[in-house]
Design an enzyme around this catalytic site. Structure first.
Site, PDB file in Angstrom:
ATOM      1  N   CYS A   1     -41.091 -63.550  76.730  1.00  0.00           N
ATOM      2  CA  CYS A   1     -41.432 -62.044  76.161  1.00  0.00           C
ATOM      3  C   CYS A   1     -42.046 -61.220  77.392  1.00  0.00           C
ATOM      4  O   CYS A   1     -41.321 -60.038  77.365  1.00  0.00           O
ATOM      5  CB  CYS A   1     -42.614 -61.991  75.076  1.00  0.00           C
ATOM      6  SG  CYS A   1     -43.342 -63.516  74.626  1.00  0.00           S
TER       7      CYS A   1
ATOM      8  N   ARG B   1     -44.491 -75.485  79.854  1.00  0.00           N
ATOM      9  CA  ARG B   1     -45.608 -75.563  79.256  1.00  0.00           C
ATOM     10  C   ARG B   1     -46.174 -76.956  79.518  1.00  0.00           C
ATOM     11  O   ARG B   1     -45.657 -77.921  79.201  1.00  0.00           O
ATOM     12  CB  ARG B   1     -45.567 -75.402  77.800  1.00  0.00           C
ATOM     13  CG  ARG B   1     -44.962 -74.181  77.274  1.00  0.00           C
ATOM     14  CD  ARG B   1     -44.800 -73.928  75.818  1.00  0.00           C
ATOM     15  NE  ARG B   1     -44.244 -72.611  75.624  1.00  0.00           N
ATOM     16  CZ  ARG B   1     -43.866 -72.200  74.178  1.00  0.00           C
ATOM     17  NH1 ARG B   1     -44.379 -72.944  73.290  1.00  0.00           N
ATOM     18  NH2 ARG B   1     -43.279 -71.102  74.179  1.00  0.00           N
TER      19      ARG B   1
ATOM     20  N   GLN C   1     -35.464 -71.800  75.789  1.00  0.00           N
ATOM     21  CA  GLN C   1     -35.567 -71.147  74.256  1.00  0.00           C
ATOM     22  C   GLN C   1     -34.433 -70.105  74.136  1.00  0.00           C
ATOM     23  O   GLN C   1     -34.030 -69.289  75.099  1.00  0.00           O
ATOM     24  CB  GLN C   1     -36.917 -70.242  74.210  1.00  0.00           C
ATOM     25  CG  GLN C   1     -37.961 -71.040  73.863  1.00  0.00           C
ATOM     26  CD  GLN C   1     -39.234 -70.193  73.766  1.00  0.00           C
ATOM     27  OE1 GLN C   1     -39.566 -69.355  74.412  1.00  0.00           O
ATOM     28  NE2 GLN C   1     -40.121 -70.509  72.672  1.00  0.00           N
TER      29      GLN C   1
ATOM     30  N   ASP D   1     -34.294 -67.388  73.194  1.00  0.00           N
ATOM     31  CA  ASP D   1     -35.213 -66.016  72.957  1.00  0.00           C
ATOM     32  C   ASP D   1     -34.362 -64.787  72.500  1.00  0.00           C
ATOM     33  O   ASP D   1     -33.387 -64.651  73.330  1.00  0.00           O
ATOM     34  CB  ASP D   1     -36.217 -65.804  73.798  1.00  0.00           C
ATOM     35  CG  ASP D   1     -37.468 -66.258  73.526  1.00  0.00           C
ATOM     36  OD1 ASP D   1     -37.948 -66.170  72.455  1.00  0.00           O
ATOM     37  OD2 ASP D   1     -38.274 -66.523  74.323  1.00  0.00           O
TER      38      ASP D   1
ATOM     39  N   HIS E   1     -35.486 -60.501  72.094  1.00  0.00           N
ATOM     40  CA  HIS E   1     -36.473 -59.409  71.715  1.00  0.00           C
ATOM     41  C   HIS E   1     -35.982 -58.128  71.349  1.00  0.00           C
ATOM     42  O   HIS E   1     -34.941 -57.632  71.812  1.00  0.00           O
ATOM     43  CB  HIS E   1     -37.494 -59.259  72.851  1.00  0.00           C
ATOM     44  CG  HIS E   1     -38.110 -60.765  73.214  1.00  0.00           C
ATOM     45  ND1 HIS E   1     -37.733 -61.477  74.132  1.00  0.00           N
ATOM     46  CD2 HIS E   1     -39.269 -61.072  72.842  1.00  0.00           C
ATOM     47  CE1 HIS E   1     -38.590 -62.662  74.271  1.00  0.00           C
ATOM     48  NE2 HIS E   1     -39.566 -62.252  73.479  1.00  0.00           N
TER      49      HIS E   1
ATOM     50  N   LYS F   1     -45.615 -64.476  61.628  1.00  0.00           N
ATOM     51  CA  LYS F   1     -44.240 -64.779  62.004  1.00  0.00           C
ATOM     52  C   LYS F   1     -43.699 -65.555  60.854  1.00  0.00           C
ATOM     53  O   LYS F   1     -44.286 -66.067  59.751  1.00  0.00           O
ATOM     54  CB  LYS F   1     -44.186 -65.835  63.162  1.00  0.00           C
ATOM     55  CG  LYS F   1     -45.007 -66.954  62.825  1.00  0.00           C
ATOM     56  CD  LYS F   1     -45.056 -67.812  63.919  1.00  0.00           C
ATOM     57  CE  LYS F   1     -45.958 -69.349  63.933  1.00  0.00           C
ATOM     58  NZ  LYS F   1     -45.605 -70.414  64.976  1.00  0.00           N
TER      59      LYS F   1
ATOM     60  N   HIS G   1     -39.953 -60.687  68.090  1.00  0.00           N
ATOM     61  CA  HIS G   1     -39.663 -61.872  68.688  1.00  0.00           C
ATOM     62  C   HIS G   1     -38.679 -62.860  67.830  1.00  0.00           C
ATOM     63  O   HIS G   1     -39.128 -62.873  66.638  1.00  0.00           O
ATOM     64  CB  HIS G   1     -40.852 -62.734  69.076  1.00  0.00           C
ATOM     65  CG  HIS G   1     -41.693 -61.878  70.020  1.00  0.00           C
ATOM     66  ND1 HIS G   1     -42.303 -61.880  71.047  1.00  0.00           N
ATOM     67  CD2 HIS G   1     -42.682 -60.895  69.589  1.00  0.00           C
ATOM     68  CE1 HIS G   1     -42.934 -61.220  71.676  1.00  0.00           C
ATOM     69  NE2 HIS G   1     -43.404 -60.589  70.666  1.00  0.00           N
TER      70      HIS G   1
END
Length: 636
Positions: free
Chosen positions: A332, A361, A379, A381, A383, A462, A508
């Site tokens: 992000c 991670r 990911q 991802d 946004h 979420k 997100h």
């Protein structure tokens, strides 16, 4: 007071009625299968007394609360059996879980699989005695003294860590007494079927600085039939284990040189690239632009984003030119920097930025598990930066995308709304607005959902998607998150129609979630038998002998020229052996080429499921495969 019975009916009682009175009055037939009760949202055993007006619901094993009650009791039953067999054992914790129960144990004796059968037999012996399970309320000092006398150091530590005003309760089964909040069954008789599953190591309190304990996992049911069905599902799951199939199908491997870092082989990359290339096209059609941001960014950015305060224990760090940097755990902040690199008008919004971002991670080594729990993953991802008035419509679009994605692979799914966690960032007003917005979106779409209290991200609530696979297991996968906090932290703005600077809302969205984990789920969902469009090898061409190898090569070349993934098995092996090996590799179609096929120019097609079709025209075969690929057909 309203009593909700297991059959869905209700019965009304006056305030102050005791559970013992309710037990007498309600039909024994209805209560015979019950395990406990939920009173005002709190799980209680049927031995508890109720003195206030309340919402009282009798629970059965089919209920989440019912499983929790039975499995929690089974963990105590296991501890009692272990105490009988190994009196010197020190007991740590023994909770129920979503899939059964476990107990963490400190003992010089190292448990082996043979010990599990002995413990299991002792559990069954105790359960048959129909021993009552007694709840004991005790003072803090009495509890500490009791467990000190028993040499149960872990229990003493747990009590000392409790708040001073915490009510201390213990539960007693026969000669075994355990520190516990409960609830539990009234007696051991409901536990009819037991299976201890495995032994693992577990650090005390999950901290690698503490002692490594032994953890025994188990499962229990009311009926032997339920256990038999569970074992059958478990055996099927073992056959589908993505780590086993990953090796057999040559998809990926894991190595000590990089624990938690998967190595993808050519076959795995075909699967991965076909998945991502398709999804890229879907996102492009839905108005997403793709970006790519750096893996390493300076430490100051992570302070600003809030990850430093909420996530630093899961991050990796390095230095560049003497300055502190972090390897990104999330994408992000990088996306935000892309948004902030230009000025935006309200006419530009919504802006949808997708990224297949590699993140790292830190995970404890004991938690690593194939592709499901890794230290680096990609990911899918995205946004979305939008006006508040656009939020609902954007969430609708994301939900539709999720439905399209999961239905493509034959997944059923359920939806969960995760709300504000304890360590949230920002103010309550914006959180309440964010939660309200997501609830309204789900309700306007007429989508059933459950609430998962306190499990939202630190920056926003979420919507989570839980997939159900081919053998009924569920997987938490995609997520949609509504965020008012990061736009504030990074001073994101757009110019509205009056020329004033305003704050956009940030959504997100990750629907594959971790690409690696989604691949692992797909491997197990399909048991390695992928739909044609994903299969690393779609067609195996098998000449009966060297005599027909040239014609087999012509067929293979023609299929390859049409964009199909083909392998020619020209080895000097028997045809039956080649066919069996192709079946083990889960190849969708096999073409056996012999004299008949060379003479006629027609194909003998053997499908993965064993079905055989003779005299197939080559061009028609190619056309049928292209149609199957285009439609993303799931044949098995």
């Amino acid at each position: 007071m309203i009593i909700k019975l297991p059959d869905g009916s209700q019965k009304e009682y006056e305030s102050g009625v005791k559970v013992s009175k309710i037990t007498e009055d309600i039909s024994k037939g209805l209560l015979r299968d019950s395990l406990g009760a939920v009173v005002n949202g709190e799980i209680l055993g049927l031995d508890d007394e109720v003195f206030e007006d309340c919402d009282f619901k009798v629970v059965k094993f089919d209920d989440i609360e019912g499983k929790e009650i039975l499995w929690h009791t089974a963990s105590h039953l296991m501890a009692y059996a272990i105490q009988e067999l190994y009196p010197e054992t020190k007991f740590a914790i023994g909770p129920s879980t979503e899939t059964g129960f476990y107990y963490d144990l400190d003992l010089e004796h190292r448990f082996v699989d043979e010990d599990l059968k002995e413990i299991e037999d002792k559990m069954k012996e105790i359960a048959k005695k129909d021993l009552p399970i007694e709840k004991i309320e005790i003072s803090r000092e009495e509890a500490i003294n009791y467990f000190k006398e028993k040499n149960q150091d872990y229990k003493v530590e747990l009590i000392k860590d409790l708040p001073e005003d915490e009510k201390i309760t213990m539960y007693k089964i026969g000669d075994f007494v355990d520190l516990c909040k409960g609830p539990h069954l009234l007696s051991t008789k409901k536990i009819k079927a037991i299976k201890l599953l495995s032994i693992a190591g577990a650090y005390w309190r999950g901290d690698s600085k503490n002692k490594m304990l032994q953890r025994i996992y188990g499962i229990a049911f009311e009926k032997q039939k339920q256990l038999d069905e569970y074992i059958e599902r478990r055996e099927e799951a073992e056959k589908r284990d993505h780590r086993k199939l990953g090796k057999e199908l040559d998809l990926f491997s894991m190595h000590e040189e990089g624990p938690g870092f998967p190595f993808f082989h050519p076959n795995g990359m075909i699967l991965r690239n076909n998945l991502l290339n398709w999804w890229r096209g879907v996102l492009e059609e839905n108005g997403y632009g793709e970006i790519l941001t750096p893996i390493i960014l300076n430490e100051a950015l992570w302070h600003r984003s809030g990850h430093w305060d909420h996530y630093k224990d899961n991050m990796y760090f390095t230095k560049i030119d003497g300055d502190d940097y972090a390897v990104k755990p999330m994408n992000c902040p990088g996306s935000i920097l892309v948004y902030n690199s230009n000025n935006h008008s309200y006419r530009d919004l919504p802006i949808r930025l997708a990224e297949y971002g590699i993140v790292h991670r830190h995970e404890l080594s004991g938690a690593l598990h194939g592709l499901f729990r890794v230290r680096t993953f990609t990911q899918d991802d995205a946004h979305v930066y939008c006006l508040f008035s656009q939020v609902k419509d954007e969430v609708f679009k994301m939900i539709d995308l999720a439905d399209y994605l999961y239905s493509t692979f034959g997944f059923k799914y359920s939806i969960e709304l995760s709300t504000r966690p304890d360590d949230f960032m920002g103010d309550l007003e914006s959180w309440n607005l964010a939660e309200k917005s997501l609830k309204e979106a789900l309700e306007e779409k007429n989508l059933p959902y459950t609430i998962n209290e306190g499990d939202g991200a630190f920056y926003g609530p979420k919507i989570d998607f839980h997939l159900e696979d081919a053998i009924g297991r569920t997987w938490q996968c995609g997520t949609i998150q509504l965020d008012f906090q990061l736009p504030e932290n990074f001073d994101l703005t757009y110019v509205d129609e009056d020329g004033e600077r305003k704050r956009p809302v940030m959504l997100h969205r990750a629907l594959l979630g971790s690409v690696e984990r989604f691949m692992g789920i797909l491997i197990e969902h399909f048991a390695g038998k992928f739909p044609l469009w994903l299969s690393p090898v779609q067609v195996e061409v098998i000449p009966v002998s060297d005599k027909f190898k040239d014609f087999a090569q012509q067929i293979a070349d023609k299929l390859h020229a049409e964009g199909l993934r083909v392998h020619l098995d020209g080895r000097a092996e028997k045809v039956g052996y080649k066919i069996r090996e192709a079946q083990v590799k889960k190849i969708n179609y096999m073409l056996v080429i012999g004299e008949k096929e060379e003479t006629s120019g027609k194909l003998s097609v053997r499908k993965r499921n064993g079905e055989e079709v003779a005299d197939v025209d080559v061009d028609e075969f190619i056309a049928s495969l292209k149609e199957e690929i285009k439609n993303k057909t799931i044949t098995e």
